[in-house]
Design an enzyme around this catalytic site. Structure first.
Site, PDB file in Angstrom:
ATOM      1  N   ASP A  32       0.749  -1.058  -0.128  1.00 55.50           N
ATOM      2  CA  ASP A  32       0.007   0.028   0.241  1.00 55.50           C
ATOM      3  C   ASP A  32       0.708   1.331  -0.220  1.00 55.50           C
ATOM      4  OD1 ASP A  32      -2.179  -1.611  -0.017  1.00 55.50           O
ATOM      5  OD2 ASP A  32      -2.327  -1.407   2.342  1.00 55.50           O
ATOM      6  N   GLY A  34       1.571   2.946  -2.482  1.00 54.71           N
ATOM      7  CA  GLY A  34       1.186   3.886  -3.937  1.00 54.71           C
ATOM      8  C   GLY A  34       1.643   3.190  -5.180  1.00 54.71           C
ATOM      9  N   LYS A  35       2.120   1.961  -5.271  1.00 54.96           N
ATOM     10  CA  LYS A  35       2.398   1.281  -6.532  1.00 54.96           C
ATOM     11  C   LYS A  35       1.594   1.410  -7.427  1.00 54.96           C
ATOM     12  CE  LYS A  35       2.211  -2.817  -4.346  1.00 54.96           C
ATOM     13  NZ  LYS A  35       1.882  -2.494  -2.891  1.00 54.96           N
ATOM     14  N   ALA A  58      -4.209  -7.932  -3.290  1.00 54.40           N
ATOM     15  CA  ALA A  58      -3.831  -6.612  -3.559  1.00 54.40           C
ATOM     16  C   ALA A  58      -5.231  -5.607  -3.850  1.00 54.40           C
ATOM     17  CB  ALA A  58      -2.940  -6.742  -4.876  1.00 54.40           C
ATOM     18  N   GLY A  59      -4.671  -4.363  -3.456  1.00 57.08           N
ATOM     19  CA  GLY A  59      -5.617  -3.350  -3.959  1.00 57.08           C
ATOM     20  C   GLY A  59      -4.877  -2.161  -4.454  1.00 57.08           C
ATOM     21  N   HIS A  60      -4.796  -2.082  -5.562  1.00 57.75           N
ATOM     22  CA  HIS A  60      -3.779  -0.940  -6.326  1.00 57.75           C
ATOM     23  C   HIS A  60      -4.652   0.166  -6.656  1.00 57.75           C
ATOM     24  CE1 HIS A  60      -0.582  -4.063  -6.965  1.00 57.75           C
ATOM     25  NE2 HIS A  60      -0.858  -4.194  -5.897  1.00 57.75           N
ATOM     26  N   THR A  61      -4.287   1.335  -6.171  1.00 62.38           N
ATOM     27  CA  THR A  61      -5.192   2.442  -6.569  1.00 62.38           C
ATOM     28  C   THR A  61      -4.526   3.414  -7.845  1.00 62.38           C
ATOM     29  OG1 THR A  61      -5.916   2.457  -4.374  1.00 62.38           O
ATOM     30  CG2 THR A  61      -6.636   4.108  -5.618  1.00 62.38           C
ATOM     31  N   GLN A 260       1.842  -6.442  -2.827  1.00 62.92           N
ATOM     32  CA  GLN A 260       2.285  -6.490  -1.486  1.00 62.92           C
ATOM     33  C   GLN A 260       3.502  -5.609  -1.354  1.00 62.92           C
ATOM     34  OE1 GLN A 260       1.022  -9.737  -2.953  1.00 62.92           O
ATOM     35  NE2 GLN A 260      -0.805  -8.776  -2.393  1.00 62.92           N
ATOM     36  N   ARG A 376      -5.601   0.956   8.320  1.00 63.05           N
ATOM     37  CA  ARG A 376      -4.296   0.492   8.308  1.00 63.05           C
ATOM     38  C   ARG A 376      -3.499   1.050   9.510  1.00 63.05           C
ATOM     39  NH1 ARG A 376      -3.623   2.838   2.167  1.00 63.05           N
ATOM     40  NH2 ARG A 376      -4.519   0.992   0.894  1.00 63.05           N
ATOM     41  N   ASP A 409       2.611  14.718   1.069  1.00 64.86           N
ATOM     42  CA  ASP A 409       1.831  15.837   1.363  1.00 64.86           C
ATOM     43  C   ASP A 409       1.001  15.519   2.539  1.00 64.86           C
ATOM     44  OD1 ASP A 409       0.772  13.696  -0.390  1.00 64.86           O
ATOM     45  OD2 ASP A 409      -1.101  14.430  -0.046  1.00 64.86           O
ATOM     46  N   VAL A 504       3.477  13.968  -4.059  1.00 67.10           N
ATOM     47  CA  VAL A 504       2.855  14.852  -3.164  1.00 67.10           C
ATOM     48  C   VAL A 504       1.355  14.919  -3.295  1.00 67.10           C
ATOM     49  CG1 VAL A 504       4.976  16.384  -3.325  1.00 67.10           C
ATOM     50  CG2 VAL A 504       3.124  16.825  -5.000  1.00 67.10           C
TER      51      VAL A 504
HETATM   52  P1  GDP Z   1      -0.502   0.214  -3.426  1.00 69.13           P
HETATM   53  O1  GDP Z   1      -1.199  -0.932  -3.276  1.00 69.13           O
HETATM   54  O2  GDP Z   1       0.759   0.340  -3.226  1.00 69.13           O
HETATM   55  O3  GDP Z   1      -0.824   0.411  -4.946  1.00 69.13           O
HETATM   56  O4  GDP Z   1      -1.283   1.301  -2.661  1.00 69.13           O
HETATM   57  P2  GDP Z   1      -2.928   1.436  -2.567  1.00 69.13           P
HETATM   58  O5  GDP Z   1      -3.679   1.981  -3.775  1.00 69.13           O
HETATM   59  O6  GDP Z   1      -3.485   0.267  -1.601  1.00 69.13           O
HETATM   60  O7  GDP Z   1      -2.753   2.628  -1.289  1.00 69.13           O
HETATM   61  C1  GDP Z   1      -2.264   4.010  -1.852  1.00 69.13           C
HETATM   62  C2  GDP Z   1      -3.228   5.089  -1.767  1.00 69.13           C
HETATM   63  O8  GDP Z   1      -2.566   6.120  -1.625  1.00 69.13           O
HETATM   64  C3  GDP Z   1      -4.210   5.295  -2.844  1.00 69.13           C
HETATM   65  O9  GDP Z   1      -5.348   5.788  -2.430  1.00 69.13           O
HETATM   66  C4  GDP Z   1      -3.427   6.275  -3.688  1.00 69.13           C
HETATM   67  O10 GDP Z   1      -4.498   6.829  -4.649  1.00 69.13           O
HETATM   68  C5  GDP Z   1      -2.778   7.279  -2.960  1.00 69.13           C
HETATM   69  N1  GDP Z   1      -1.778   7.684  -3.084  1.00 69.13           N
HETATM   70  C6  GDP Z   1      -0.602   7.578  -3.664  1.00 69.13           C
HETATM   71  N2  GDP Z   1       0.325   8.268  -3.995  1.00 69.13           N
HETATM   72  C7  GDP Z   1      -0.141   9.313  -3.155  1.00 69.13           C
HETATM   73  C8  GDP Z   1       0.511  10.658  -2.496  1.00 69.13           C
HETATM   74  O11 GDP Z   1       1.795  11.113  -2.844  1.00 69.13           O
HETATM   75  N3  GDP Z   1      -0.177  11.370  -1.771  1.00 69.13           N
HETATM   76  C9  GDP Z   1      -1.446  10.971  -1.452  1.00 69.13           C
HETATM   77  N4  GDP Z   1      -2.311  11.785  -0.542  1.00 69.13           N
HETATM   78  N5  GDP Z   1      -1.998  10.013  -1.773  1.00 69.13           N
HETATM   79  C10 GDP Z   1      -1.357   8.980  -2.524  1.00 69.13           C
HETATM   80  P1  IMO Z   2      -1.130  -4.393  -2.063  1.00 70.21           P
HETATM   81  O1  IMO Z   2      -0.568  -5.057  -3.427  1.00 70.21           O
HETATM   82  C1  IMO Z   2      -1.075  -4.630   2.458  1.00 70.21           C
HETATM   83  C2  IMO Z   2      -1.512  -8.574   3.969  1.00 70.21           C
HETATM   84  C3  IMO Z   2      -2.695  -9.124   4.986  1.00 70.21           C
HETATM   85  C4  IMO Z   2      -2.019  -9.741   6.179  1.00 70.21           C
HETATM   86  C5  IMO Z   2      -0.927 -10.552   5.213  1.00 70.21           C
HETATM   87  C6  IMO Z   2      -1.262 -12.065   4.708  1.00 70.21           C
HETATM   88  O2  IMO Z   2      -2.201  -3.700  -2.099  1.00 70.21           O
HETATM   89  O3  IMO Z   2       0.059  -3.578  -1.541  1.00 70.21           O
HETATM   90  P2  IMO Z   2      -2.977 -12.649   2.802  1.00 70.21           P
HETATM   91  O4  IMO Z   2      -4.216 -12.381   2.498  1.00 70.21           O
HETATM   92  O5  IMO Z   2      -2.177 -12.327   1.507  1.00 70.21           O
HETATM   93  O6  IMO Z   2      -2.682 -14.150   3.177  1.00 70.21           O
HETATM   94  O7  IMO Z   2      -2.578 -11.952   3.714  1.00 70.21           O
HETATM   95  O8  IMO Z   2      -0.561  -9.919   4.193  1.00 70.21           O
HETATM   96  N1  IMO Z   2      -1.510  -8.069   2.652  1.00 70.21           N
HETATM   97  C7  IMO Z   2      -1.283  -6.848   2.308  1.00 70.21           C
HETATM   98  N2  IMO Z   2      -1.215  -5.676   2.956  1.00 70.21           N
HETATM   99  N3  IMO Z   2      -1.077  -4.398   0.903  1.00 70.21           N
HETATM  100  C8  IMO Z   2      -1.327  -5.633   0.273  1.00 70.21           C
HETATM  101  O9  IMO Z   2      -1.514  -5.777  -1.135  1.00 70.21           O
HETATM  102  C9  IMO Z   2      -1.542  -6.655   0.854  1.00 70.21           C
HETATM  103  N4  IMO Z   2      -1.656  -8.005   0.663  1.00 70.21           N
HETATM  104  C10 IMO Z   2      -1.790  -9.084   1.729  1.00 70.21           C
HETATM  105  O10 IMO Z   2      -3.293  -7.866   5.409  1.00 70.21           O
HETATM  106  O11 IMO Z   2      -1.443  -9.215   6.838  1.00 70.21           O
HETATM  107 MG    MG Z   3      -2.813  -1.657  -1.603  1.00 72.24          MG
END
Ligand code: GDP
Ligand code: IMO
Ligand code: MG
Length: 514
Positions: A32, A34-35, A58-61, A260, A376, A409, A504
């Site tokens: 999480d 910001g990938k 995974a949850g990539h935004t 992850q 988180r 930011d 930012v």
């Molecule tokens: P990922 O799993 O690594 O792709 O990250 P997530 O999507 O789970 O979480 C990152 C969150 O931060 C998302 O809601 C993005 O839109 C947001 N984000 C990414 N870069 C930035 C940043 O520089 N600033 C802020 N405020 N939000 C960001």
């Molecule tokens: P992205 O790609 C954050 C964490 C879970 C748990 C552990 C094992 O969005 O960064 P699982 O369901 O994989 O067996 O859970 O790993 N976890 C993550 N935490 N971001 C993720 O993916 C995650 N994928 C798994 O919360 O602690």
């Molecule tokens: Mg994520």
């Protein structure tokens, strides 16, 4: 003005990626970071975007003009389907057919071309009973805090050599036989939890799996569900992606997207509080079928100057310590928003000021799970952990220590920023690789990747004054506050990382090349 800015960005990308044909975006923390934002950012440069590990955990935004797109399985480059990009779901992934069909359907609704989606014929299948088992374990005292998406059980089946793969959808005869055997192999474990618990957990799964009243342990029901409802929608996306990736290597611009984070890697993370795949660049390369030294550049994404973790496991810099974890486990975005700083008697044990600061950062950074919506956990940036994850990839100059710092930011209003430079071990005597650890005031400047040691480490901080200004509208290095640049300089020096880019804000243009 906008056009000039776009030209500058394009020229910065070209400069950074000079001579690069294969670029990997990885996560140097607990996920999480910001990938998703950065895969989308570099997807303009790429011809092929490929994921190689994990599944719908995974949850990539990707934020584009205020609209959030959240991907669980599809690479974040699929949003650029209309630009003719190819998006690969690699062999190392575990795929839930329902989630895959849903994500493809969303793209189609949004009129985004899906022709470029290539799913590996050897990617592993997540079936409803994997989700059931994952959840039963968590309900019966499991403390990992998994995402409940069946990830662990699906990878276990692969290594137990009884798993199913996407290719089985193309051969219904094989599928029927394998699914029956596979479900049989899990029957005893499921029965051991007792009917009552299975019924409760199954009830909660209904929306997730669209079981449509079917029993996940009934192989005929599952067979019909997968072969009738999902397989017909997926077969046209199945390819030998390992073969294609090898063919494209060196010829096309390839962008690899980790899932992850390194600290959740089954091989290099805070075991056993990890996921079930190797989330490092090594696992990523293997998961897409290419050798790791074919990657010309890795950019590791690092949330700064705080970090987050979802689920259980050690987190030395966590704000509020155990109290912080307890609060995060029990609360949601909604309950936190209405708490107005009232934390209740249950939570008065730990350091309340820290707990409140953690809540404030979580709210400012919108740090709620993109997959499970969980709070988180929040802590300060830990350079000892960053040194560990950098050491996993820093074998060569190009391939090692380049990082992107995100979410800066979020700390705009923070008066004091704390950076963890090491720990003091304060636990019982514990031996790691014949080295004896006892409680001592001595500074441990590097992480010892051992759950017990990490659980008893008290962080040592260096404090910096915050920059106390809004950086979210800044677009160049020269606009950035000196106080912020000082902290970046400190992090680079201590963790030996090259900060190439900072972020930012969530939007594409809220990105500054350093
Ligand atoms: P990922 O799993 O690594 O792709 O990250 P997530 O999507 O789970 O979480 C990152 C969150 O931060 C998302 O809601 C993005 O839109 C947001 N984000 C990414 N870069 C930035 C940043 O520089 N600033 C802020 N405020 N939000 C960001
Ligand atoms: P992205 O790609 C954050 C964490 C879970 C748990 C552990 C094992 O969005 O960064 P699982 O369901 O994989 O067996 O859970 O790993 N976890 C993550 N935490 N971001 C993720 O993916 C995650 N994928 C798994 O919360 O602690
Ligand atoms: Mg994520």
């Amino acid at each position: 003005m906008k056009r000039r800015r776009e030209e500058t960005v394009t020229s910065n990308i070209r400069k950074l990626l000079k001579g690069v044909k294969t670029l990997a975006i990885t996560d140097k923390q607990f996920g999480d970071t910001g990938k998703g934002k950065f895969v989308d950012f570099f997807a303009g440069w790429a011809d092929i975007i490929a994921r190689g590990t994990g599944g719908a955990n995974a949850g990539h935004t990707v934020d584009i003009k205020g609209k959030k797109h959240i991907f669980h399985l599809l690479p974040s480059g699929t949003i650029r389907g209309n630009e003719g990009k190819i998006n690969v779901l690699g062999t190392g992934m575990v795929l839930d057919p329902k989630v895959l069909c849903e994500e493809i359907a969303i793209l189609e609704q949004e009129k985004i071309c899906t022709d470029g989606i290539h799913v590996s014929h050897n990617a592993k299948l997540v079936l409803p009973h994997h989700i059931l088992i994952d959840r039963l374990r968590e309900h019966s005292g499991g403390n990992i805090g998994t995402t409940g998406r069946g990830i662990g059980p699906a990878y276990e089946d692969h290594y137990r050599r009884i798993g199913l793969v996407m290719n089985d959808l193309l051969n219904p005869g094989d599928f029927i036989e394998k699914v029956h055997k596979n479900i049989q192999a899990h029957r005893r474990e499921v029965e051991s939890y007792g009917r009552k618990l299975v019924k409760i957990v199954r009830g909660n799964m209904e929306t997730l799996c669209a079981l449509k009243g079917r029993d996940p342990m009934d192989s005929d029901g599952v067979r019909n569900l997968i072969l009738t409802d999902y397989a017909p929608q997926l077969t046209s996306f199945i390819y030998d992606t390992d073969g294609l990736m090898k063919k494209w290597l060196g010829k096309k611009n390839i962008l690899l997207e980790a899932a992850q984070g390194d600290l959740l890697s089954i091989d290099h993370g805070t075991y056993p509080f990890v996921t079930s795949s190797d989330c490092t660049v090594e696992g990523l390369a293997k998961g897409v079928g290419i050798p790791v030294d074919a990657i010309n550049m890795t950019l590791g994404v690092v949330k700064a100057f705080y970090m987050t973790r979802v689920g259980g496991g050690p987190f030395p810099t966590e704000l509020g310590g155990e109290t912080g974890e307890k609060w995060a486990r029990k609360n949601s975005k909604e309950s936190e928003a209405t708490s107005n700083g009232h934390v209740g008697v249950d939570y008065l044990i730990g350091d309340i000021e820290e707990l409140l600061q953690g809540i404030a950062i979580r709210m400012a950074g919108d740090e709620y799970g993109a997959t499970t919506k969980r709070c988180r956990r929040i802590g300060w940036l830990d350079l000892a952990l960053l040194k560990h994850t950098t050491s996993l990839t820093s074998s060569s100059k190009r391939n090692g220590s380049n990082v992107i710092l995100t979410k800066l930011d979020v700390l705009n209003d923070c008066e004091v920023i704390k950076i963890c430079i090491g720990y003091r071990y304060q636990g019982p005597t514990h031996v790691v690789a014949r080295k004896i650890f006892t409680a001592t005031p001595e500074l441990l400047a590097c992480t010892v990747m051992d759950e017990k040691i990490l659980s008893y480490c008290e962080p040592v901080y260096k404090e910096f004054p915050g920059w106390l200004s809004d950086i979210s509208k800044m677009r160049s290095r020269k606009e950035l506050p000196k106080k912020l640049l000082n902290i970046i300089h400190f992090v680079s020096k201590v963790a030996k990382v090259n900060v190439k880019i900072i972020s930012v804000g969530p939007e594409r243009d809220q990105t500054i090349f350093l």
